[in-house]
Design an enzyme around this catalytic site. Structure first.
Site, short mmCIF file in Angstrom:
data_model
loop_
_atom_site.label_atom_id
_atom_site.label_comp_id
_atom_site.label_asym_id
_atom_site.label_seq_id
_atom_site.Cartn_x
_atom_site.Cartn_y
_atom_site.Cartn_z
N MET A 13 42.96 38.37 38.93
CA MET A 13 41.60 37.75 37.98
C MET A 13 41.56 35.97 37.72
O MET A 13 42.36 35.12 37.39
CB MET A 13 41.90 37.85 36.05
CG MET A 13 42.00 39.53 36.75
SD MET A 13 41.47 40.38 34.96
CE MET A 13 43.73 40.05 34.53
N ALA A 14 40.70 35.70 38.50
CA ALA A 14 39.86 34.08 38.67
C ALA A 14 40.25 33.22 37.40
O ALA A 14 39.94 33.55 36.14
CB ALA A 14 39.04 34.06 38.88
N CYS A 22 34.73 41.18 44.68
CA CYS A 22 34.14 40.92 43.58
C CYS A 22 32.28 40.91 43.88
O CYS A 22 31.72 40.83 44.51
CB CYS A 22 34.41 39.39 44.60
SG CYS A 22 33.41 37.58 42.93
N ASP A 80 39.65 50.64 34.11
CA ASP A 80 39.26 51.43 32.64
C ASP A 80 40.30 51.80 32.53
O ASP A 80 40.17 52.87 31.71
CB ASP A 80 38.04 52.27 32.31
CG ASP A 80 37.10 51.58 32.33
OD1 ASP A 80 36.00 50.78 32.46
OD2 ASP A 80 36.02 52.74 33.50
N GLY A 127 43.19 45.40 34.71
CA GLY A 127 42.77 43.77 35.13
C GLY A 127 42.76 43.50 33.47
O GLY A 127 43.60 42.92 33.08
#
Length: 380
Positions: free
Chosen positions: A27-28, A111, A217, A239
């Site tokens: 994750m950026a 992305c 999710d 995530g």
């Protein structure tokens, strides 16, 4: 729910066994060295660094090489590359592996951000089947001499009219990828609505010789077990569910081992985690940058807890470790973990039309590299 079975076989990605079968999604701005280290202190798994642009590796961008650093003992070192050109991706893979900078490489084809898809990158790229296949083949060939597995992560497709995941999974398998991961949303959904796990089950049926991982999710350990049960996937990719909750990896480890899932931490314990996060960030980025970076995590750490608006505001503007300690002292350390804190967190937003290059959908077999999509900026 506690008797949901874990996967029958252990997850192997190339030569690496991943036990529990849990992967931290890149994750950026989040999964830097400090946050990966924090998560690893709670449970095992595969922890992937934030997205690195292949072009920036080839050009040896100093900021990118700082982002590519790993903590001592972090193994296997897992890196995600972004790129659209088979030659550039292959060269980046050779640099990363040849210089001993990582042990596993993943590729980002998921992305949904407009600045990426409008140039044909990210979730737009698997629509171009031949180009996608060339990228995977080139990366696999570049990684093979080093014994490093190359994996790919993608979405269901561009939108409901343009699903690409089954073709992408089969192509990746055919071209030698060591595993595939599916975020069960389209690019048009972005992070909104619900992930449709039935697509993960379909991908698992289509891709039979390499592991299929599911993403989307997973906010609790029970969610992870349900995904495995419902889809047959070989592992899960987590995530947004771990934002402000690095201890989730301890819960996941317990769940997959069939042990009782530990209760959520009291606010005082969360404060200790936050303080540890600050220390690790300072070690990685220096004091001032670390404190600025920490601010975005505050709302996630305190989600659902009884923390007043003025105190929350001060945490969100914290500028020193001493100030952080003063604010932590004002929290109710005995406040129990709230049920509300197990729900969705992180960005959600609204669905929308995916921005694509002109004529992008005209020919899915066009192998041309899209112009201007090889961004220099790593991290998203």
């Amino acid at each position: 729910m506690d008797d949901v079975p874990a996967p029958a076989q252990r997850l192997r990605i190339g030569r690496f066994e991943v036990d529990p079968p849990v992967v931290l999604a890149p994750m950026a701005g989040i999964t830097n060295r400090a946050y990966r280290q924090l998560c690893r202190e709670y449970g095992a798994g595969l922890y992937v660094c934030e997205m690195i642009t292949a072009r920036a590796v080839v050009e040896r961008h100093p900021g990118t090489f700082h982002m590519m650093s790993f903590a001592p003992g972090e193994y296997p070192r897992s890196m995600q590359l972004y790129g659209v050109d088979p030659a550039t991706i292959a060269e980046a893979v050779k640099i990363v592996l040849g210089e001993g900078l990582a042990d596993h490489i993943d590729a980002n084809f998921g992305c949904p951000v407009a600045k990426v898809t409008r140039k044909g990158g990210g979730a737009a790229l698997p629509y171009k089947r031949r180009l996608f296949g060339k990228i995977v083949a080139a990366a696999v060939a570049a990684a093979e001499p080093y014994g490093a597995p190359f994996t790919v992560k993608f979405r269901v497709g561009i939108d409901d009219d343009h699903h690409t995941y089954l073709d992408a999974g089969r192509i990746a398998e055919q071209e030698g990828a060591a595993a595939v991961a599916l975020h069960a949303r389209t690019a048009a959904q972005r992070y909104s609505g619900k992930a449709d796990w039935s697509h993960i089950a379909r991908l698992k049926e289509a891709v039979t010789s390499i592991p299929v991982l599911g993403n989307g999710d997973i906010f609790t350990a029970h969610d992870a077990l349900r995904m495995v049960e419902q889809t047959g996937c070989d592992g899960v990719v987590v995530g947004r569910g771990c934002l402000g909750r690095p201890w989730l990896f301890g819960e996941l480890e317990a769940a997959f081992a069939g042990r009782p899932i530990p209760p959520g931490p009291k606010l005082g314990e969360v404060a200790k985690v936050l303080r540890r996060h600050a220390e690790l960030l300072i070690e990685h980025d220096g004091h001032d940058k670390a404190m600025r970076d920490l601010r975005k995590h505050m709302a996630w750490y305190f989600m659902g807890f009884p923390v007043g608006s003025e105190l929350r505001r001060k945490f969100a503007m914290v500028s020193s470790l001493a100030e952080l300690d003063e604010l932590i002292a004002q929290l109710d350390h005995e406040a129990p973990f709230p049920e509300a804190a197990t729900g969705p967190r992180g960005r959600q937003g609204s669905p929308g039309k995916v921005t694509l290059p002109h004529g992008w959908l005209d020919d899915p077999d066009d192998p041309s590299v899209p112009e201007g999509a090889d961004m220099m900026h790593s991290g998203g």
